[in-house]
Design a protein around this motif. Structure first.
Motif, PDB file in Angstrom:
ATOM      1  N   SER A  46       8.306   1.258  17.746  1.00  0.00           N
ATOM      2  CA  SER A  46       9.730   0.953  17.910  1.00  0.00           C
ATOM      3  C   SER A  46      10.160  -0.125  16.922  1.00  0.00           C
ATOM      4  N   GLU A  47       9.332  -1.154  16.779  1.00  0.00           N
ATOM      5  CA  GLU A  47       9.654  -2.212  15.826  1.00  0.00           C
ATOM      6  C   GLU A  47       9.492  -1.734  14.387  1.00  0.00           C
ATOM      7  N   VAL A  48       8.538  -0.834  14.160  1.00  0.00           N
ATOM      8  CA  VAL A  48       8.381  -0.224  12.842  1.00  0.00           C
ATOM      9  C   VAL A  48       9.650   0.536  12.461  1.00  0.00           C
ATOM     10  N   SER A  49      10.167   1.321  13.393  1.00  0.00           N
ATOM     11  CA  SER A  49      11.379   2.098  13.137  1.00  0.00           C
ATOM     12  C   SER A  49      12.524   1.208  12.680  1.00  0.00           C
ATOM     13  N   SER A  50      12.649   0.039  13.311  1.00  0.00           N
ATOM     14  CA  SER A  50      13.708  -0.895  12.956  1.00  0.00           C
ATOM     15  C   SER A  50      13.416  -1.600  11.632  1.00  0.00           C
ATOM     16  N   ASN A  51      12.194  -2.124  11.478  1.00  0.00           N
ATOM     17  CA  ASN A  51      11.863  -2.914  10.291  1.00  0.00           C
ATOM     18  C   ASN A  51      11.855  -2.101   9.010  1.00  0.00           C
ATOM     19  N   LEU A  52      11.479  -0.838   9.089  1.00  0.00           N
ATOM     20  CA  LEU A  52      11.383  -0.031   7.878  1.00  0.00           C
ATOM     21  C   LEU A  52      12.677   0.698   7.540  1.00  0.00           C
ATOM     22  N   ALA A  53      13.720   0.476   8.319  1.00  0.00           N
ATOM     23  CA  ALA A  53      15.006   1.114   8.023  1.00  0.00           C
ATOM     24  C   ALA A  53      15.574   0.645   6.693  1.00  0.00           C
ATOM     25  N   LYS A  54      15.196  -0.562   6.279  1.00  0.00           N
ATOM     26  CA  LYS A  54      15.762  -1.112   5.035  1.00  0.00           C
ATOM     27  C   LYS A  54      15.207  -0.444   3.784  1.00  0.00           C
ATOM     28  N   PHE A  55      14.104   0.279   3.923  1.00  0.00           N
ATOM     29  CA  PHE A  55      13.541   0.979   2.765  1.00  0.00           C
ATOM     30  C   PHE A  55      14.231   2.338   2.650  1.00  0.00           C
ATOM     31  N   ASP A  56      15.380   2.316   1.996  1.00  0.00           N
ATOM     32  CA  ASP A  56      16.264   3.482   2.037  1.00  0.00           C
ATOM     33  C   ASP A  56      16.659   4.016   0.662  1.00  0.00           C
TER      34      ASP A  56
ATOM     35  N   ILE B  67      24.814   9.151  -0.383  1.00  0.00           N
ATOM     36  CA  ILE B  67      23.903   8.112   0.108  1.00  0.00           C
ATOM     37  C   ILE B  67      22.922   8.697   1.116  1.00  0.00           C
ATOM     38  N   GLU B  68      23.429   9.554   2.003  1.00  0.00           N
ATOM     39  CA  GLU B  68      22.560  10.138   3.020  1.00  0.00           C
ATOM     40  C   GLU B  68      21.442  10.968   2.398  1.00  0.00           C
ATOM     41  N   ARG B  69      21.772  11.756   1.377  1.00  0.00           N
ATOM     42  CA  ARG B  69      20.763  12.610   0.745  1.00  0.00           C
ATOM     43  C   ARG B  69      19.777  11.795  -0.089  1.00  0.00           C
ATOM     44  N   VAL B  70      20.254  10.728  -0.719  1.00  0.00           N
ATOM     45  CA  VAL B  70      19.356   9.840  -1.461  1.00  0.00           C
ATOM     46  C   VAL B  70      18.388   9.162  -0.500  1.00  0.00           C
ATOM     47  N   MET B  71      18.902   8.689   0.635  1.00  0.00           N
ATOM     48  CA  MET B  71      18.032   8.060   1.630  1.00  0.00           C
ATOM     49  C   MET B  71      16.973   9.034   2.119  1.00  0.00           C
ATOM     50  N   GLY B  72      17.401  10.241   2.434  1.00  0.00           N
ATOM     51  CA  GLY B  72      16.458  11.235   2.942  1.00  0.00           C
ATOM     52  C   GLY B  72      15.392  11.573   1.923  1.00  0.00           C
ATOM     53  N   ALA B  73      15.800  11.781   0.675  1.00  0.00           N
ATOM     54  CA  ALA B  73      14.841  12.135  -0.374  1.00  0.00           C
ATOM     55  C   ALA B  73      13.888  10.976  -0.660  1.00  0.00           C
ATOM     56  N   THR B  74      14.410   9.761  -0.650  1.00  0.00           N
ATOM     57  CA  THR B  74      13.580   8.579  -0.935  1.00  0.00           C
ATOM     58  C   THR B  74      12.543   8.365   0.146  1.00  0.00           C
ATOM     59  N   ARG B  75      12.962   8.423   1.390  1.00  0.00           N
ATOM     60  CA  ARG B  75      12.022   8.163   2.488  1.00  0.00           C
ATOM     61  C   ARG B  75      10.999   9.291   2.618  1.00  0.00           C
ATOM     62  N   ALA B  76      11.405  10.512   2.299  1.00  0.00           N
ATOM     63  CA  ALA B  76      10.461  11.630   2.345  1.00  0.00           C
ATOM     64  C   ALA B  76       9.377  11.470   1.289  1.00  0.00           C
ATOM     65  N   ALA B  77       9.762  11.003   0.100  1.00  0.00           N
ATOM     66  CA  ALA B  77       8.802  10.861  -0.992  1.00  0.00           C
ATOM     67  C   ALA B  77       8.042   9.536  -0.945  1.00  0.00           C
TER      68      ALA B  77
ATOM     69  N   GLY C  81       0.804  -1.219   0.000  1.00  0.00           N
ATOM     70  CA  GLY C  81       0.000   0.000   0.000  1.00  0.00           C
ATOM     71  C   GLY C  81       0.832   1.261   0.000  1.00  0.00           C
ATOM     72  N   SER C  82       2.093   1.180  -0.438  1.00  0.00           N
ATOM     73  CA  SER C  82       3.025   2.300  -0.331  1.00  0.00           C
ATOM     74  C   SER C  82       3.651   2.639  -1.680  1.00  0.00           C
ATOM     75  N   LYS C  83       3.917   3.918  -1.894  1.00  0.00           N
ATOM     76  CA  LYS C  83       4.666   4.339  -3.079  1.00  0.00           C
ATOM     77  C   LYS C  83       6.108   3.838  -3.018  1.00  0.00           C
TER      78      LYS C  83
ATOM     79  N   ARG D 286      13.641   4.844  -5.459  1.00  0.00           N
ATOM     80  CA  ARG D 286      14.867   5.619  -5.241  1.00  0.00           C
ATOM     81  C   ARG D 286      14.648   7.025  -5.800  1.00  0.00           C
ATOM     82  N   VAL D 287      14.895   8.014  -4.983  1.00  0.00           N
ATOM     83  CA  VAL D 287      14.745   9.408  -5.393  1.00  0.00           C
ATOM     84  C   VAL D 287      16.107  10.083  -5.329  1.00  0.00           C
ATOM     85  N   ILE D 288      16.531  10.639  -6.447  1.00  0.00           N
ATOM     86  CA  ILE D 288      17.809  11.371  -6.509  1.00  0.00           C
ATOM     87  C   ILE D 288      17.531  12.847  -6.253  1.00  0.00           C
TER      88      ILE D 288
END
Length: 515
Positions: free
Chosen positions: A327-337, A354-364, A100-102, A344-346
């Motif tokens: 708490s478990e969500v925070s851990s389990n969803l860390a892999k979606f980076d 890598i840090e900026r790609v992760m941030g942009a991807t998770r935000a979008a 159910g997620s983009k 993947r959002v550039i």
């Protein structure tokens, strides 16, 4: 609506074995129903993906085996040829799995979940993947990145969540069976508000391998159906030990079908039913409480002994759950980076790190509710707060488990309303997360303790379904099926048939151009 789609899974299976209906006809009838009522601006929107070609191919294979007769036909599973819908949180080869997620839009799994492997081996045609709150986070199926699902009883109301798609598909006669997942009530609560049967098995009783994890110590896959007996057959099929799931119970599946058939007699002589004092009264709608009280009288008349039990720590369960789960969500969803797989959002400007790609991807890629729970969970696990929040919540979890232990010394099963209200209006609580969370107050304790639960239809309040929840000790799922089937059988005698038969006819809505 054709006669085929009105049949329960067991009734349809009997007609398939007798040669009165072919599996291809059954699958096509449900595909036609999906096409008629699921799409459009005011369609049910239970499905995110329809798997027509594969479903028809499996159905044709089953029909060919039955036509040939002999050992091959005799070896078929009792549900072979009966179509099923799959919650889009369970990975499936050949179909997209989006949660159910983009973040996972269009993603195709390279492997099947264990439950899907069992479904394939039993030759149940899979109709497609059903809608859900994003990564199973929600109680209304309004948090899907692909739009909300509507309740077939009232298209302006929610079908429950997170598994509202599976429950709505079964309630709208788009599928006789479905699979869901239950982390805090996501099978049982949708069952309650759509007039269907939803079961959360004992934790570890059904393999979680291949279910995209939300909160690993709470998640459980289970059946969705229109009758208790149908759920029993599906539960027996998907249950059992799986070495790929470290939390899987290494023991045989109990005789759930036999228990359900025993319950259909309506005799509960000698069964002690414990009424949970803390899960009724204040906060429960008058109509919900009235249907619950009526169900207790039906159980009493069937020979059950009704006793009151107290679970004083249940009042802390909701708070503990909304610390442990995030708490478990925070851990389990860390892999979606944005690095390993999925979206993947550039970044449009600045250096590509890598840090900026992760941030942009998770935000979008993540929606608001997912972000809310990740932030809450990360905070609860952070240095200096772990003991005060997550650690304390785990202590409350132990107290809830002890409450269950004490209650089951006095009763064979426990009973409560499944949800405090009937289905609420679409959009009425999306701006108030705390009000939404309160909808799971009666279902959450079972997940914290790992005990099994079932929701069965208990009647109507203002024309909308009410659910009755039974809970049993861990590994005693069979008790749920006996008591649940008994209540179902006795109530249906008063109703003149299944509660779902009283639902509005969506086919007439289609003719009026609103479905």
């Amino acid at each position: 609506m054709t006669e085929i789609i009105k049949l329960s899974a067991v009734e349809l299976a009997q007609k398939l074995r007798a040669g009165e209906v072919t599996s291809v006809q059954a699958v096509q009838a449900h595909l036609d129903r999906i096409a008629a009522v699921d799409g459009g601006e005011r369609g049910v929107h239970a499905f995110l993906h329809v798997n027509a070609e594969e479903a028809l191919a499996v159905a044709a294979e089953v029909d060919a085996i039955r036509a040939a007769g002999g050992a091959g036909a005799e070896a078929l599973h009792p549900l072979a040829g009966v179509p099923i819908a799959i919650k889009d949180l369970i990975v499936t080869v050949g179909q997209p799995t989006t949660a159910g997620s983009k973040m996972l839009e269009g993603w195709m799994s390279p492997y099947d979940a264990t439950v899907i492997s069992k479904i394939r081996a039993a030759k149940l045609p899979m109709l497609g993947k059903t809608n859900l709150d994003e990564f199973a986070m929600g109680s209304s199926t309004e948090h899907s990145a692909y739009g909300p699902t509507r309740n077939p009883w009232d298209l302006d109301r929610i079908p429950g969540g997170s598994g509202g798609g599976s429950a709505a598909a079964v309630a709208a006669f788009e599928a006789p069976l479905a699979l869901g997942t239950d982390t805090g009530g996501s099978i049982r609560q949708p069952g309650a508000v759509t007039g269907t049967v939803g079961v959360k098995p004992t934790y570890g009783g059904v393999s979680r391998y291949g279910a995209i994890a939300m909160a690993s110590s709470l998640d459980q896959i289970g059946p969705v159906s229109r009758t208790v007996l149908d759920s029993a057959y599906l539960h027996e099929l998907i249950g059992g030990h799986d070495p790929r799931d470290s939390t899987s119970l290494n023991e045989p599946v109990p005789s759930l079908v036999d228990a359900a058939r025993q319950g259909l007699s309506g005799d509960l002589t000698g069964v002690r039913v414990g009424v949970i004092a803390e899960l009724q009264g204040d906060g429960y709608e008058a109509g919900v409480q009235a249907r619950f009280n009526e169900s207790l009288e039906v159980l009493r008349a069937a020979g059950a002994e009704i006793v009151e039990v107290h679970c004083p720590n249940f009042k802390y369960a909701l708070g503990a759950y909304y610390l442990i789960m995030p708490s478990e969500v925070s851990s389990n969803l860390a892999k979606f980076d944005g690095v390993r797989y999925g979206k993947r959002v550039i970044p449009a400007d600045g250096p590509v790190t890598i840090e900026r790609v992760m941030g942009a991807t998770r935000a979008a890629g993540f929606g608001d509710e997912v972000k809310r729970r990740i932030i809450l969970g990360t905070y609860a696990l952070s240095a200096g707060y772990y003991d005060a929040y997550y650690g304390s919540a785990q202590k409350v979890r132990t107290l809830v488990q002890r409450d269950f232990d004490a209650a089951f010394e006095k009763a064979d099963v426990l009973v409560s309303p499944t949800a405090p209200t009937v289905a609420f209006g679409l959009g009425s609580k999306t701006g108030d997360p705390l009000a939404m969370y309160l909808n799971d107050v009666a279902t959450i304790p079972a997940n914290l303790a790992g005990v099994p639960g079932i929701s069965v239809p208990g009647g109507l309040s203002e024309g909308l379904p009410v659910g009755i929840q039974f809970l049993a000790p861990a590994r005693e799922d069979a008790r749920l099926y006996r008591v649940g089937a008994a209540l179902e059988s006795l109530l249906e005698k008063g109703w003149g048939g299944p509660l779902i038969s009283q639902a509005p006819d969506l086919a007439s809505a289609e003719k009026e151009g609103v479905a």
